[in-house]
Design a protein around this motif. Sequence first.
Motif, short mmCIF file in Angstrom:
data_model
loop_
_atom_site.label_atom_id
_atom_site.label_comp_id
_atom_site.label_asym_id
_atom_site.label_seq_id
_atom_site.Cartn_x
_atom_site.Cartn_y
_atom_site.Cartn_z
N SER A 263 -11.62 -16.54 -81.69
CA SER A 263 -11.45 -17.98 -81.88
C SER A 263 -12.35 -18.51 -83.00
O SER A 263 -11.97 -19.46 -83.71
N GLN A 264 -13.49 -17.88 -83.21
CA GLN A 264 -14.42 -18.38 -84.21
C GLN A 264 -14.02 -18.04 -85.64
O GLN A 264 -14.64 -18.54 -86.58
N GLN A 265 -13.00 -17.25 -85.81
CA GLN A 265 -12.48 -17.06 -87.17
C GLN A 265 -11.73 -18.31 -87.63
O GLN A 265 -11.53 -18.51 -88.84
N PHE A 266 -11.31 -19.15 -86.68
CA PHE A 266 -10.65 -20.41 -87.01
C PHE A 266 -11.65 -21.57 -87.05
O PHE A 266 -11.61 -22.41 -87.94
N GLU A 267 -12.52 -21.61 -86.04
CA GLU A 267 -13.55 -22.65 -85.97
C GLU A 267 -14.81 -22.05 -85.34
O GLU A 267 -14.72 -21.33 -84.35
N PRO B 212 -0.80 -16.54 -88.89
CA PRO B 212 -0.01 -17.08 -87.77
C PRO B 212 1.16 -16.18 -87.40
O PRO B 212 1.75 -15.51 -88.25
N LEU B 213 1.51 -16.18 -86.12
CA LEU B 213 2.67 -15.45 -85.64
C LEU B 213 3.86 -16.39 -85.53
O LEU B 213 3.72 -17.61 -85.52
N SER B 214 5.04 -15.81 -85.42
CA SER B 214 6.24 -16.62 -85.25
C SER B 214 6.27 -17.25 -83.86
O SER B 214 5.56 -16.81 -82.94
N MET B 215 7.11 -18.28 -83.70
CA MET B 215 7.24 -18.94 -82.40
C MET B 215 7.67 -17.94 -81.33
O MET B 215 7.15 -17.95 -80.20
N LYS B 216 8.61 -17.06 -81.69
CA LYS B 216 9.11 -16.08 -80.73
C LYS B 216 8.01 -15.13 -80.27
O LYS B 216 7.86 -14.87 -79.07
N ARG B 217 7.24 -14.59 -81.21
CA ARG B 217 6.16 -13.66 -80.85
C ARG B 217 5.09 -14.36 -80.03
O ARG B 217 4.54 -13.78 -79.09
N ASN B 218 4.79 -15.60 -80.38
CA ASN B 218 3.81 -16.34 -79.60
C ASN B 218 4.27 -16.54 -78.16
O ASN B 218 3.49 -16.41 -77.21
N MET B 219 5.56 -16.86 -77.99
CA MET B 219 6.10 -17.05 -76.64
C MET B 219 6.07 -15.74 -75.85
O MET B 219 5.77 -15.74 -74.65
N VAL B 220 6.36 -14.62 -76.53
CA VAL B 220 6.33 -13.32 -75.86
C VAL B 220 4.92 -12.99 -75.39
O VAL B 220 4.71 -12.57 -74.24
N HIS C 1 -3.63 -22.47 -83.75
CA HIS C 1 -3.52 -21.72 -85.00
C HIS C 1 -2.46 -20.63 -84.91
O HIS C 1 -2.45 -19.69 -85.71
N ARG C 2 -1.57 -20.75 -83.90
CA ARG C 2 -0.40 -19.87 -83.77
C ARG C 2 -0.78 -18.41 -83.59
O ARG C 2 -0.13 -17.52 -84.12
N ARG C 3 -1.86 -18.13 -82.84
CA ARG C 3 -2.23 -16.75 -82.53
C ARG C 3 -2.34 -16.58 -81.02
O ARG C 3 -3.41 -16.34 -80.46
N MET C 4 -1.18 -16.70 -80.36
CA MET C 4 -1.16 -16.58 -78.91
C MET C 4 -1.22 -15.14 -78.43
O MET C 4 -1.30 -14.89 -77.23
N ASP C 5 -1.21 -14.19 -79.37
CA ASP C 5 -1.46 -12.81 -78.97
C ASP C 5 -2.89 -12.66 -78.48
O ASP C 5 -3.16 -11.90 -77.54
N TYR C 6 -3.82 -13.38 -79.10
CA TYR C 6 -5.21 -13.31 -78.67
C TYR C 6 -5.39 -13.84 -77.24
O TYR C 6 -6.04 -13.20 -76.40
N LEU C 7 -4.81 -15.00 -76.97
CA LEU C 7 -4.95 -15.55 -75.62
C LEU C 7 -4.15 -14.74 -74.61
O LEU C 7 -4.54 -14.62 -73.43
N TYR D 136 7.88 -23.67 -71.82
CA TYR D 136 7.58 -24.87 -72.60
C TYR D 136 6.17 -24.95 -73.16
O TYR D 136 5.94 -25.63 -74.17
N TYR D 137 5.20 -24.26 -72.55
CA TYR D 137 3.81 -24.48 -72.97
C TYR D 137 3.57 -24.11 -74.44
O TYR D 137 2.84 -24.82 -75.14
N PRO D 138 4.15 -23.01 -74.96
CA PRO D 138 3.93 -22.72 -76.38
C PRO D 138 4.58 -23.74 -77.31
O PRO D 138 4.32 -23.72 -78.51
N LEU D 139 5.41 -24.65 -76.75
CA LEU D 139 6.15 -25.59 -77.57
C LEU D 139 5.58 -27.00 -77.55
O LEU D 139 6.10 -27.89 -78.23
#
Length: 424
Positions: free
Chosen positions: A195-199, A11-19, A141-147, A268-271
Motif C-alpha cells: 500500500s505504501q507504494q501508492f501512499e 492498475p489491473l483491469s476491472m475483471k481481474r480486480n473482481m476476480v 489504485h486498482r490493485r485488488m490482487d494485493y487485498l 458490487y464492491y469493486p464497482l
Amino acid sequence: MIGSPVISSKPLSMKRNMVWNTAGSMTSLVCQWLITVLVVRIAGGYEAAGVYSLAVSVFGIFAPVAQYRMYTYQISDTRGENTMGEYFTFRLVTDGIALVGCFVYSLFTCSIDAVPTIMIFGVYKCVSLLLDVLHACEQRHRRMDYLGISMILQGVSSLGIFALVFWLTKNLNLTLVAMTAGYIVIAVAYDLPRSQQFEKLKLGIPIPKAWHLLTYCAPIVIGALLVAAASSVPRQYLAFDMGEAALGIYASVAAPVAVVQNGASYVYYPLIGYFADYYAERNYKKLLGLFARVTGGITLVGVVCAILLELFGVPLLELFFANNIAEYAYLLTPMIISAVIAAYLWFLSDLLIAIRDFRGNFIGNAVSLVVAVACMVPFVATWGMNGVSFTVAASSLAGAVAMALSFVLKLRSSKADEPSEGAA
C-alpha cells in the motif's frame, strides 16, 4: 532492492480486480465459517459456539462505529480529500470508541463470563478493520490482487491458528489473542509494503478534518448501527428466549448461508468507485446501466447459492457438525431468503454513500430496525429459531424499499439541478 520487481503499481483491469476480490473474500469467508465448525467439533458441544456467536453479535452492533463507513467513503473519495495516513488515524479513533461502547453494552446485557471473550474478539476485529484502510488504498489504485492475497492470508492463518491453539488449550480467549497476532504480522509483512507504494502511511489527522468526518458521516454511521442492530438484536433475543445453545445451533446452520450475502458483495464492491465517478460526471446512463447489471448479478448469485445450499446444505451440515445438526436443516430456506434480501439492502446502502445521499441511507436503515424490533418477539414466539430469519427478511425488505425510493429521488433532484441546454 531484493523483491522490489514483485511489487507492481500498474492498475489491473476491472475483471481481474473482481476476480481477485472474489477469491480473497471467498477464502476468508470459508475460513471464518470453518472456525464456527471447529468451535463445535473441538469443544464437543454448542456452548462455546454460543459464546463465540454472542461475541460476533455484540461486536456486530458496534462494528459500524469502528468502521464509520470509511471503507466505502475512502474508495469513493474521487477528489482525494484525505490521505491514507489520515484515514488510518481516524480508524484508530473510531476503533477505540467502538470498543468502549462494546464493553459498556456487554456489561449490562451479557453474562460477566462472556465479557472478556467479547472484548478480545472486538480487538481482533478492530485490527482487521485497520487492515481495511490499506486495502481501500489498494482498491482505489486498482490493485485488488494485493487485498485479495491479504484476505487469503488472513483467512488461512486465522483458521490454522484457531485449529491449533483451541485444540491445545480449549481456551477461546487465548485463541483469539493468537489470531489477532497473526493479523498484525500480515499487516506489517505484506500489506504495508504494497500500500505504501501508492501512499506513505504517515499517522496523524488534523482535528478539524477528524471532526468533519465525525459529524459529516454521523448519519450513515448511525444508520449502519441501526441496521446492524436489526440483525443482531433478534439473535440476542433468541439467546434470551431459548438459551445460548439455541443461538449456537442457529449460528452453526447460518454459517454457510453467509455465502449468499457475502457473495453478493463481491459483485458490487469493486464497482463502488465507478458508481461515484459516474454520478460525479452526471453520466446517468452508465450509472443506471451499472445499477441494472449489479441488480441482476446479485439476483443471480442469490439464486445459484440458494440452489446449491438446497442441494448440498444438509450433507454439509452432517459432514462438518456433530450432535444431530441435520435435524435443524429446516432453518436453511428462511435463512437463504433473508440473506438475499439483506444482500440487496447492503448494496443500496453502499450505493447511497457513493452518491453521498446520507439522509436516504439513514432513513432506510432506521426503517429496518423499527420493523425488526416490531417483528422479533411475535415471530420467534410463532416460528422459534426461524423467527429470526423471518424478522431479518421483513426488516431488510422494508429498508431496501425505502433506500430504493431515496435513490430515485436523488437522481431526479440531481437531474433537475442540471443547467438546461443552451443556458449561459
